[in-house]
Design a protein around this motif. Sequence first.
Motif, PDB file in Angstrom:
ATOM      1  N   LEU A   1       1.942   6.528  -6.780  1.00 32.26           N
ATOM      2  CA  LEU A   1       0.800   7.395  -7.131  1.00 32.26           C
ATOM      3  C   LEU A   1       1.148   8.874  -6.953  1.00 32.26           C
ATOM      4  O   LEU A   1       0.874   9.695  -7.829  1.00 32.26           O
ATOM      5  CB  LEU A   1      -0.404   7.029  -6.260  1.00 32.26           C
ATOM      6  CG  LEU A   1      -1.746   7.623  -6.655  1.00 32.26           C
ATOM      7  CD1 LEU A   1      -2.146   7.204  -8.063  1.00 32.26           C
ATOM      8  CD2 LEU A   1      -2.830   7.202  -5.677  1.00 32.26           C
ATOM      9  N   GLU A   2       1.767   9.205  -5.828  1.00 34.90           N
ATOM     10  CA  GLU A   2       2.041  10.639  -5.589  1.00 34.90           C
ATOM     11  C   GLU A   2       3.200  11.154  -6.445  1.00 34.90           C
ATOM     12  O   GLU A   2       3.379  12.349  -6.596  1.00 34.90           O
ATOM     13  CB  GLU A   2       2.298  10.910  -4.100  1.00 34.90           C
ATOM     14  CG  GLU A   2       3.555  10.331  -3.544  1.00 34.90           C
ATOM     15  CD  GLU A   2       3.701  10.619  -2.045  1.00 34.90           C
ATOM     16  OE1 GLU A   2       2.725  10.423  -1.308  1.00 34.90           O
ATOM     17  OE2 GLU A   2       4.782  11.058  -1.645  1.00 34.90           O
ATOM     18  N   LYS A   3       3.991  10.213  -7.038  1.00 34.48           N
ATOM     19  CA  LYS A   3       5.082  10.658  -7.890  1.00 34.48           C
ATOM     20  C   LYS A   3       4.691  10.678  -9.365  1.00 34.48           C
ATOM     21  O   LYS A   3       5.100  11.550 -10.116  1.00 34.48           O
ATOM     22  CB  LYS A   3       6.293   9.752  -7.684  1.00 34.48           C
ATOM     23  CG  LYS A   3       7.530  10.290  -8.380  1.00 34.48           C
ATOM     24  CD  LYS A   3       8.787   9.564  -7.996  1.00 34.48           C
ATOM     25  CE  LYS A   3       9.982  10.175  -8.723  1.00 34.48           C
ATOM     26  NZ  LYS A   3      11.214   9.439  -8.460  1.00 34.48           N
ATOM     27  N   TYR A   4       3.852   9.695  -9.783  1.00 31.37           N
ATOM     28  CA  TYR A   4       3.599   9.561 -11.226  1.00 31.37           C
ATOM     29  C   TYR A   4       2.158   9.891 -11.652  1.00 31.37           C
ATOM     30  O   TYR A   4       1.896   9.992 -12.849  1.00 31.37           O
ATOM     31  CB  TYR A   4       3.976   8.160 -11.686  1.00 31.37           C
ATOM     32  CG  TYR A   4       5.469   7.901 -11.560  1.00 31.37           C
ATOM     33  CD1 TYR A   4       6.367   8.482 -12.441  1.00 31.37           C
ATOM     34  CD2 TYR A   4       5.977   7.113 -10.530  1.00 31.37           C
ATOM     35  CE1 TYR A   4       7.729   8.281 -12.315  1.00 31.37           C
ATOM     36  CE2 TYR A   4       7.334   6.896 -10.393  1.00 31.37           C
ATOM     37  CZ  TYR A   4       8.212   7.485 -11.287  1.00 31.37           C
ATOM     38  OH  TYR A   4       9.559   7.290 -11.159  1.00 31.37           O
ATOM     39  N   SER A   5       1.259   9.980 -10.744  1.00 33.01           N
ATOM     40  CA  SER A   5      -0.123  10.427 -10.990  1.00 33.01           C
ATOM     41  C   SER A   5      -0.966   9.477 -11.844  1.00 33.01           C
ATOM     42  O   SER A   5      -1.960   8.960 -11.377  1.00 33.01           O
ATOM     43  CB  SER A   5      -0.130  11.837 -11.597  1.00 33.01           C
ATOM     44  OG  SER A   5      -1.427  12.225 -11.914  1.00 33.01           O
ATOM     45  N   THR A   6      -0.587   9.224 -13.098  1.00 35.12           N
ATOM     46  CA  THR A   6      -1.465   8.412 -13.970  1.00 35.12           C
ATOM     47  C   THR A   6      -1.035   6.944 -13.936  1.00 35.12           C
ATOM     48  O   THR A   6       0.134   6.632 -13.674  1.00 35.12           O
ATOM     49  CB  THR A   6      -1.423   8.913 -15.425  1.00 35.12           C
ATOM     50  OG1 THR A   6      -0.126   8.621 -15.941  1.00 35.12           O
ATOM     51  CG2 THR A   6      -1.663  10.408 -15.543  1.00 35.12           C
ATOM     52  N   HIS A   7      -1.982   6.081 -14.253  1.00 33.06           N
ATOM     53  CA  HIS A   7      -1.711   4.632 -14.248  1.00 33.06           C
ATOM     54  C   HIS A   7      -0.638   4.267 -15.268  1.00 33.06           C
ATOM     55  O   HIS A   7       0.206   3.419 -15.006  1.00 33.06           O
ATOM     56  CB  HIS A   7      -2.993   3.854 -14.530  1.00 33.06           C
ATOM     57  CG  HIS A   7      -3.945   3.890 -13.355  1.00 33.06           C
ATOM     58  ND1 HIS A   7      -5.186   3.308 -13.378  1.00 33.06           N
ATOM     59  CD2 HIS A   7      -3.826   4.453 -12.121  1.00 33.06           C
ATOM     60  CE1 HIS A   7      -5.792   3.502 -12.227  1.00 33.06           C
ATOM     61  NE2 HIS A   7      -4.979   4.199 -11.445  1.00 33.06           N
TER      62      HIS A   7
ATOM     63  N   ARG B   1       1.275   4.048  -2.911  1.00 32.67           N
ATOM     64  CA  ARG B   1       1.073   5.483  -2.618  1.00 32.67           C
ATOM     65  C   ARG B   1       2.239   6.312  -3.129  1.00 32.67           C
ATOM     66  O   ARG B   1       2.060   7.381  -3.680  1.00 32.67           O
ATOM     67  CB  ARG B   1       0.962   5.709  -1.111  1.00 32.67           C
ATOM     68  CG  ARG B   1      -0.446   5.635  -0.617  1.00 32.67           C
ATOM     69  CD  ARG B   1      -0.479   5.953   0.850  1.00 32.67           C
ATOM     70  NE  ARG B   1      -1.557   5.228   1.481  1.00 32.67           N
ATOM     71  CZ  ARG B   1      -1.490   4.624   2.646  1.00 32.67           C
ATOM     72  NH1 ARG B   1      -0.389   4.642   3.348  1.00 32.67           N
ATOM     73  NH2 ARG B   1      -2.532   3.985   3.132  1.00 32.67           N
TER      74      ARG B   1
ATOM     75  N   MET C   1      -6.422   3.462  -5.233  1.00 33.17           N
ATOM     76  CA  MET C   1      -7.114   4.158  -4.140  1.00 33.17           C
ATOM     77  C   MET C   1      -8.426   4.790  -4.589  1.00 33.17           C
ATOM     78  O   MET C   1      -9.281   5.092  -3.760  1.00 33.17           O
ATOM     79  CB  MET C   1      -6.201   5.235  -3.547  1.00 33.17           C
ATOM     80  CG  MET C   1      -4.936   4.666  -2.941  1.00 33.17           C
ATOM     81  SD  MET C   1      -3.931   5.936  -2.211  1.00 33.17           S
ATOM     82  CE  MET C   1      -4.778   6.206  -0.681  1.00 33.17           C
ATOM     83  N   ILE C   2      -8.533   5.031  -5.884  1.00 34.51           N
ATOM     84  CA  ILE C   2      -9.702   5.779  -6.390  1.00 34.51           C
ATOM     85  C   ILE C   2     -10.997   5.008  -6.128  1.00 34.51           C
ATOM     86  O   ILE C   2     -12.024   5.588  -5.813  1.00 34.51           O
ATOM     87  CB  ILE C   2      -9.545   6.074  -7.911  1.00 34.51           C
ATOM     88  CG1 ILE C   2      -8.193   6.759  -8.200  1.00 34.51           C
ATOM     89  CG2 ILE C   2     -10.683   6.958  -8.442  1.00 34.51           C
ATOM     90  CD1 ILE C   2      -7.882   7.982  -7.374  1.00 34.51           C
TER      91      ILE C   2
ATOM     92  N   ARG D   1       1.882   6.090 -16.378  1.00 32.89           N
ATOM     93  CA  ARG D   1       3.214   6.503 -15.903  1.00 32.89           C
ATOM     94  C   ARG D   1       3.681   5.590 -14.760  1.00 32.89           C
ATOM     95  O   ARG D   1       4.849   5.222 -14.681  1.00 32.89           O
ATOM     96  CB  ARG D   1       3.173   7.965 -15.436  1.00 32.89           C
ATOM     97  CG  ARG D   1       3.277   8.959 -16.596  1.00 32.89           C
ATOM     98  CD  ARG D   1       2.775  10.337 -16.178  1.00 32.89           C
ATOM     99  NE  ARG D   1       3.520  10.841 -15.032  1.00 32.89           N
ATOM    100  CZ  ARG D   1       4.642  11.560 -15.085  1.00 32.89           C
ATOM    101  NH1 ARG D   1       5.146  11.871 -16.259  1.00 32.89           N
ATOM    102  NH2 ARG D   1       5.253  11.958 -14.001  1.00 32.89           N
TER     103      ARG D   1
ATOM    104  N   ARG E   1     -11.745   3.450  -3.688  1.00 34.87           N
ATOM    105  CA  ARG E   1     -12.162   3.594  -2.287  1.00 34.87           C
ATOM    106  C   ARG E   1     -12.815   4.961  -2.009  1.00 34.87           C
ATOM    107  O   ARG E   1     -13.330   5.205  -0.921  1.00 34.87           O
ATOM    108  CB  ARG E   1     -10.951   3.432  -1.363  1.00 34.87           C
ATOM    109  CG  ARG E   1     -10.454   1.980  -1.296  1.00 34.87           C
ATOM    110  CD  ARG E   1      -9.007   1.896  -0.894  1.00 34.87           C
ATOM    111  NE  ARG E   1      -8.760   2.458   0.407  1.00 34.87           N
ATOM    112  CZ  ARG E   1      -7.550   2.885   0.824  1.00 34.87           C
ATOM    113  NH1 ARG E   1      -6.519   2.817  -0.014  1.00 34.87           N
ATOM    114  NH2 ARG E   1      -7.396   3.363   2.019  1.00 34.87           N
TER     115      ARG E   1
ATOM    116  N   ARG F   1       0.841  -1.216   0.000  1.00 34.30           N
ATOM    117  CA  ARG F   1       0.000   0.000   0.000  1.00 34.30           C
ATOM    118  C   ARG F   1       0.872   1.260   0.000  1.00 34.30           C
ATOM    119  O   ARG F   1       0.616   2.207  -0.729  1.00 34.30           O
ATOM    120  CB  ARG F   1      -0.919   0.016   1.216  1.00 34.30           C
ATOM    121  CG  ARG F   1      -2.158  -0.811   0.973  1.00 34.30           C
ATOM    122  CD  ARG F   1      -3.187  -0.505   2.017  1.00 34.30           C
ATOM    123  NE  ARG F   1      -4.456  -1.094   1.635  1.00 34.30           N
ATOM    124  CZ  ARG F   1      -5.585  -0.919   2.291  1.00 34.30           C
ATOM    125  NH1 ARG F   1      -5.590  -0.176   3.365  1.00 34.30           N
ATOM    126  NH2 ARG F   1      -6.692  -1.473   1.874  1.00 34.30           N
TER     127      ARG F   1
END
Lengths: 116, 383
Positions: free
Chosen positions: A45-51, A42, A106-107, A53, A109, A38
């Motif tokens: 996710l916080e570094k690359y934003s899109t799936h 995270r 995470m989306i 990337r 959720r 997890r």
Amino acid sequence: MVKVYVYLIIGSVIAMATTQDFNQRCLACHQAEKIPDRIIYRRYLEKYSTHDRIARAMERYLRNPSIETSVMPRPFFNRFPQKKKKSYDTQALRHDITLYIKRFDMIKRLRLEPSE
Amino acid sequence: MSASEKKSFIRFLIIYLGSTYTLLTLASWGFYLIAKEHITQREYQNLERYAQQIMLRLRTLHHSDDAILYYPVFKGVDSAIYDLGGRYIFGTLDHNLSIQAAQKQPHKRILIRSIHPYYLGAAKLLVMRPIDTSSILALQREFGIFLLLSWLIVGILGVILGRLFIRPMRDAMHQLNRFIQDTTHELNTPISTILTNIELIESLDKCPMAQTELRRIEIASKTLNRIYEDLSFLNLNHHYHRKIETIDFSSFVKERLLYFRTMSEAKKLRIISDIKDGVKMQMDHNDAIRLVDNLLSNAIKYNKKGGMLHITLHQDRLCIEDEGEGMDQEVLHQVTKRFVRANESEGGFGIGLHIVYTIVKHYHFHLVIKSEKQRGTTVEVRW
């Protein structure tokens, strides 16, 4: 109608089989070594934003695992082992990455805060 | 208030109120724009506050292990988060709405903030709220009332200032009118005495040797009498009680021609008259005298010596034509104004055609003046 059921059953069986493969190939080892997936997701996710990337960055790391290519900070590897370099089948690797992203996404959720 | 005073007063009001209203409106418009900008800024500040709250919540949610992550919702505010590729992630907006399409929403205040690190994968946060039209309407109402009140105050001030402004001119006009009144009053008695005595001498025929001198005195006296009547007409400012009656205009014109006979003979004019009988007019007798006398007097006075004087009277018009010096075209359209003289060669006050024009206007007649330099002038009154 019978055909539809047959296709559904075949689809479910294939999906379960691929998930089982993914569990065996990836998560079995992660769980054994208590890798915090997890937290790792995270970080991606916080570094690359899109799936897309995230998937590219994961593939880059898995093909050449090192502290430099990892998204995790250096102290992380004091507690958890560095992944060994392995050769992967590209299609299977990308498929597993997609399943990994889906699993920890995470989306799904997210919900709108109920109004007071 | 006389016509010229009214004219000056209105001109002053137009200049004063026009410039003041323009300045006032421009200044108010400037203030209105600034105030409106403040309202807009306030709305954006509110949106900024919501954006900060949402970003804080996104950070908390990003690190949360809860099974359900509650995205913050604020009453009256829409928001959404978008990933680095501009794809909609989550929010209160329609999930098909791209960030570019959301920015084009009409009647909305929209704020977009970049997020880094990308909590929950969000690279952009869009916060949107309907434009607060009630504040702008209230502002418009306040400015409208302010403008109306200030216009009213400036208007009242303008009238007071205007009256103060024309007071010296008004006093001068009163002095001038009193002077004319006194002069005409003083002229009346000797003129009447001279004319009465000339008539008496002519009727008695006691002095045949002095006929030429008598004629000269008669012409001079009649000229003086006409000036007196014209000045009285002006002095009364055309506002006197008119007794409208039926006038046999054919006989009347003939009679006035006879009145001017001495003057026309002195200038050796050839008089061609085409006066139809039975032309009747409904008008005041004094107005008729002022109208015809001024036209005849001008035609005689400005005619060349031995020239032709053509008088036409038909059922619908009176036309008097001379062979005088004529007028310049630029003077022609001003010749009916008070104290405007087309020709300085002869004496006069420049009031004859003004009186004619005033009478013509009063009775809703039509006045046509045609003139050509060195050829003569034709004045036609149609009714």
